[in-house]
Design an enzyme around this catalytic site. Structure first.
Site, short mmCIF file in Angstrom:
data_model
loop_
_atom_site.label_atom_id
_atom_site.label_comp_id
_atom_site.label_asym_id
_atom_site.label_seq_id
_atom_site.Cartn_x
_atom_site.Cartn_y
_atom_site.Cartn_z
CG ASP A 103 -0.49 -0.22 2.50
OD1 ASP A 103 0.73 -0.42 2.62
OD2 ASP A 103 -1.28 -0.20 3.46
C1 LAN Z 1 3.43 -1.25 10.19
C2 LAN Z 1 3.62 0.15 9.76
C3 LAN Z 1 3.04 0.48 8.43
C4 LAN Z 1 1.82 -0.35 8.12
C5 LAN Z 1 0.94 0.21 6.97
C6 LAN Z 1 1.71 0.53 5.72
C7 LAN Z 1 0.30 1.52 7.45
C8 LAN Z 1 -0.18 -0.77 6.70
O1 LAN Z 1 -1.07 -0.26 5.77
C9 LAN Z 1 0.36 -2.14 6.36
C10 LAN Z 1 1.14 -2.69 7.56
C11 LAN Z 1 2.31 -1.79 7.99
C12 LAN Z 1 3.43 -1.99 7.01
C13 LAN Z 1 2.84 -2.18 9.36
C14 LAN Z 1 2.81 -3.60 9.78
C15 LAN Z 1 3.18 -3.90 11.23
C16 LAN Z 1 4.29 -3.00 11.73
C17 LAN Z 1 5.49 -3.21 10.87
C18 LAN Z 1 3.79 -1.56 11.62
C19 LAN Z 1 2.52 -1.29 12.40
C20 LAN Z 1 4.90 -0.80 12.31
C21 LAN Z 1 5.34 -1.71 13.47
C22 LAN Z 1 4.71 -3.10 13.21
C23 LAN Z 1 5.67 -4.23 13.61
C24 LAN Z 1 5.03 -5.57 13.40
C25 LAN Z 1 6.09 -4.02 15.08
C26 LAN Z 1 6.92 -5.13 15.67
C27 LAN Z 1 6.07 -6.13 16.32
C28 LAN Z 1 5.95 -7.39 15.91
C29 LAN Z 1 4.75 -8.16 16.28
C30 LAN Z 1 6.97 -8.07 15.09
#
Ligand code: LAN
Length: 709
Positions: A437
């Site tokens: 996205d």
């Molecule tokens: C994110 C940040 C961005 C987010 C968007 C692009 C907004 C979304 O549309 C798709 C998923 C995504 C890429 C996403 C997935 C999960 C993340 C990476 C996070 C919320 C930022 C931190 C999180 C990550 C999993 C944190 C670490 C924890 C674990 C359970 C591994």
């Protein structure tokens, strides 16, 4: 302040005060235009109030645009706090303690402030800054505060200790907490469920090969397996001896840690452990005792190779904060003070954010600049910034151009990586992991700005490169995942060992990613009709069917990365509109009805973070600006005719605007894995701006229909 800009000027024209021909509104949603008829318009008696509101909104929009321009970084992006999860900062503090990495006294204080600021009334700390207390984060925060120099007789720390004692001590903490305690010597490795590095040596075709996991999950368990298999641990010192006494209610030597291996206290069991998971834990324990030394060494070499690769292709940023810290710990234990360790510690600085009120927060990503910049551009364009704030857009365009990913990673398959070329990341090019996205939003924003200023447009061949990438990501079910096409079966979720995070095992399809990519592909189809045309058409068909299939019976879509149904529904509606759905489409009508049924009397919408976990609407009486903006955008885009409801939402947003043109911080509205909230600082600026601008656009359009009709 810039004088009344484009929106204001358009109001003056449309209200007849200035007699210039009306500009056609720059609405992005053709369905909306089709839907408007003069008969839909408010009664003449309402016209004056409507016009006054229109004028006021024009001014609000200009003030918000000015605020957007003021807050832009020199690199063209918007950069804000991305904190909220409370398990991250303690991990960083532990890393610094173990490696004797110095943290300045000022920073230590700021970190202590951050941890104490999240303390709940009951004394504990939640998974995120607004969450209910749990052992994982309370124990980690307690330890971090002690490592940062807080004395055990500090009254707040005493309250935290009491909460921990009352809820079962670290023995009941979710596994990730126990991992960290092991490194410090506050928990023995025999009390952990084994994390076998040998899994990486399994044949790739096996359904349980770790290369099939969601990238965030596999990148966390990768270094965790190294630390586990090497039993990485510091030698106990006086502080650790003291902590052993403070944290446990029985003498350390008398605790049967192995007996508590799979124990997770009720406070920490946010997701159930299922039978296959429990059986797998037992099998792993048996296997662990059978692994020959030579095999372990081979597995460790392979794991280290993967860790080093990840560090090298992300400029040492790593994909996220957890694997950044764990990878650094691997480097430290392997070669204390060595080059890979040093480089990673320097990179880690990007994950620290100093707030205006003197707290230091660990960020959920190295930053969210690309994502914020793409939305800032689209909202600003909807508000007419191409006339009033061209410089701002010009700089933002530069950020898009400078942060598109230009190459695939080397030897991608060997490192379980998918193509990257042509994609956009969530943060910056240095980070380098493209996301479906983010790519779609980057692509759409680039088209928008390229149309406006063709002379500075991103070269066409680079935009074309995004198209096969977006096609490549489509899941077999027709929807789009986050980073990689789904590689493993959904059944793997039954092995989810985290206890805390839901849906971490594979990269599922998401309404948000699907809607955004569909919108981008529809635009790609128009702009580059010769580019993969048959595949694009098929992908759009399959994606549209998937998106429709995800609408719930009540008319909503469930959000996965924002709280919750207002977010999901905004994407559901926008996706269908992009596919050409008209306002008479039953799916859009149901979506509007759903939203209207949750609107508060004051015009706002408010959904609790727990909606995500409970998977049903949990109302909060106090409306939220961002959720109201998502709901209003959905109503406008779906062509809903309840103008009164829209007007109330508009008034709600206008009233909450601050004198500086922005909106105050309310609760967090970002989420991941259904349980952990996260702060998107700029959402409260560009989403209300966008909603007000689209509403204003719609009014202008109505005025022109009224005049001509
Ligand atoms: C994110 C940040 C961005 C987010 C968007 C692009 C907004 C979304 O549309 C798709 C998923 C995504 C890429 C996403 C997935 C999960 C993340 C990476 C996070 C919320 C930022 C931190 C999180 C990550 C999993 C944190 C670490 C924890 C674990 C359970 C591994």
């Amino acid at each position: 302040m810039v004088p009344l800009g484009y929106i204001g000027a358009r109001f003056l024209r449309s209200s007849g005060i200035e007699k210039e021909p009306c500009q056609p509104p720059s609405s992005l949603f053709p369905g909306l235009k089709r839907s408007l008829q003069p008969t839909d318009l408010p009664m003449a008696s309402d016209n004056r109030i409507m016009r006054e509101r229109e004028a006021a909104v024009g001014i609000s929009v200009n003030r918000a645009l000015d605020r957007l321009a003021e807050t832009q970084e020199t690199d063209g992006s918007w950069w804000g706090d991305y904190g909220g999860p409370m398990f991250l900062l303690p991990m960083y503090v532990v890393l610094c303690h173990l490696s004797a990495w110095e943290i300045s006294e000022e920073r230590r204080q700021a970190m202590r402030r951050e941890l104490f600021s999240a303390q709940r009334a009951d004394g504990g700390i939640g998974l995120h800054a607004e969450g209910d207390s749990m052992l994982l984060t309370s124990v980690l925060a307690y330890v971090a505060l002690r490592l940062l120099g807080t004395e055990p007789d500090n009254p707040e720390l005493i309250r935290m200790r009491r909460w921990i004692a009352a809820h079962g001590s670290p023995l009941g903490a979710a596994p990730w907490g126990k991992w960290i305690l092991c490194l410090l010597g506050l928990y023995p490795y025999c009390g952990l469920t084994p994390i076998l590095p040998e899994l990486w040596l399994l044949p790739k075709w096996l359904p349980i090969h770790p290369g099939r996991l969601w990238c965030h999950c596999r990148m966390v368990y990768l270094p965790a397996s190294y630390l586990y298999a090497t039993r990485a641990q510091q030698a106990p010192n006086d502080l650790i001896q003291a902590l052993r006494e403070e944290l446990y209610d029985q003498p350390w030597d008398e605790i049967d840690f192995a007996a508590h291996r799979n124990q997770i206290a009720p406070s920490d069991k946010l997701i159930p452990t299922r039978l296959p998971g429990r059986l797998a834990n037992r099998a792993l324990a048996i296997l662990e005792s059978l692994i020959p030394h030579r095999l372990r060494q081979r597995a460790l070499r392979e794991v280290l190779r993967q860790i080093n690769f990840e560090d090298s292709v992300t400029n040492h940023l790593a994909i996220g904060p957890v694997n950044r810290v764990l990878n650094s710990l691997c480097h430290h234990f392997r070669e204390p003070g060595g080059e890979p360790f040093q480089a990673s510690m320097v990179a880690l600085d990007a994950y620290l954010w100093d707030t205006d009120d003197g707290r230091c927060r660990m960020q959920g990503y190295n930053n969210s600049k690309l994502w914020d910049t793409a939305f800032a551009i689209q909202s600003a364009m909807a508000a007419g910034a191409s006339r009033s704030h061209p410089e701002m857009l010009h700089r933002a365009h530069g950020y898009l151009r400078d942060h598109q990913i230009l190459d695939d990673v080397p030897a991608a398959a060997e490192h379980y990586r998918s193509p990257s070329k042509g994609g956009w990341p969530f943060s910056n090019r240095d980070h380098g992991w493209p996301i479906s996205d983010c790519t779609a939003e980057g692509f759409k924003s680039s088209l928008l700005l390229g149309d406006w200023k063709p002379e500075t447009a991103i070269p066409e061949e680079r935009l074309r490169e995004s198209i096969p990438l977006m096609l490549h990501w489509q899941n077999p079910d027709g929807g789009w995942p986050t980073y990689e096409k789904q590689r493993g079966g959904s059944w793997l979720e039954s092995l989810n060992p985290s206890g805390v995070f839901d849906r971490i095992m594979v990269d599922y399809s998401y309404a948000e990613c699907t809607s955004t990519v569909l919108d981008a592909l529809v635009r790609a189809q128009k702009r580059f009709p010769d580019c993969h045309s048959a595949e694009v058409a098929l992908a759009i068909d399959r994606g549209g069917a998937w998106l429709r299939s995800q609408q719930r019976d009540d008319g909503s879509w469930e959000g996965s990365w924002g709280v919750c149904f207002t977010y999901g529904t905004w994407f559901g509606v926008s996706g269908l509109m992009a596919l050409g759905a008209g306002s008479d489409d039953p799916a859009l009508i149901r979506a509007s009805e759903f939203l209207l049924s949750h609107q508060h009397d004051d015009g706002g919408w408010g959904e609790a973070i727990s909606s995500c976990h409970q998977r049903k609407w949990v109302d909060v009486p106090e409306g939220h600006v961002v959720q109201t903006a998502w709901a209003l955008l959905s109503l406008i885009r779906s062509g809903n005719r309840d103008h009164e409801a829209q007007a109330r939402a508009v008034d709600f947003l206008s009233k909450r605007q601050s004198p500086d043109g922005g909106w105050p911080h309310e609760g967090m509205v970002g989420i991941f894995n259904r349980t952990c909230a996260i702060n998107y600082d700029w959402y409260r600026l560009y989403f209300p701006l966008w909603a007000l601008a689209e509403w204003h656009d719609q009014q202008t359009e109505k005025s022109s229909i009224r005049t001509s009709g």
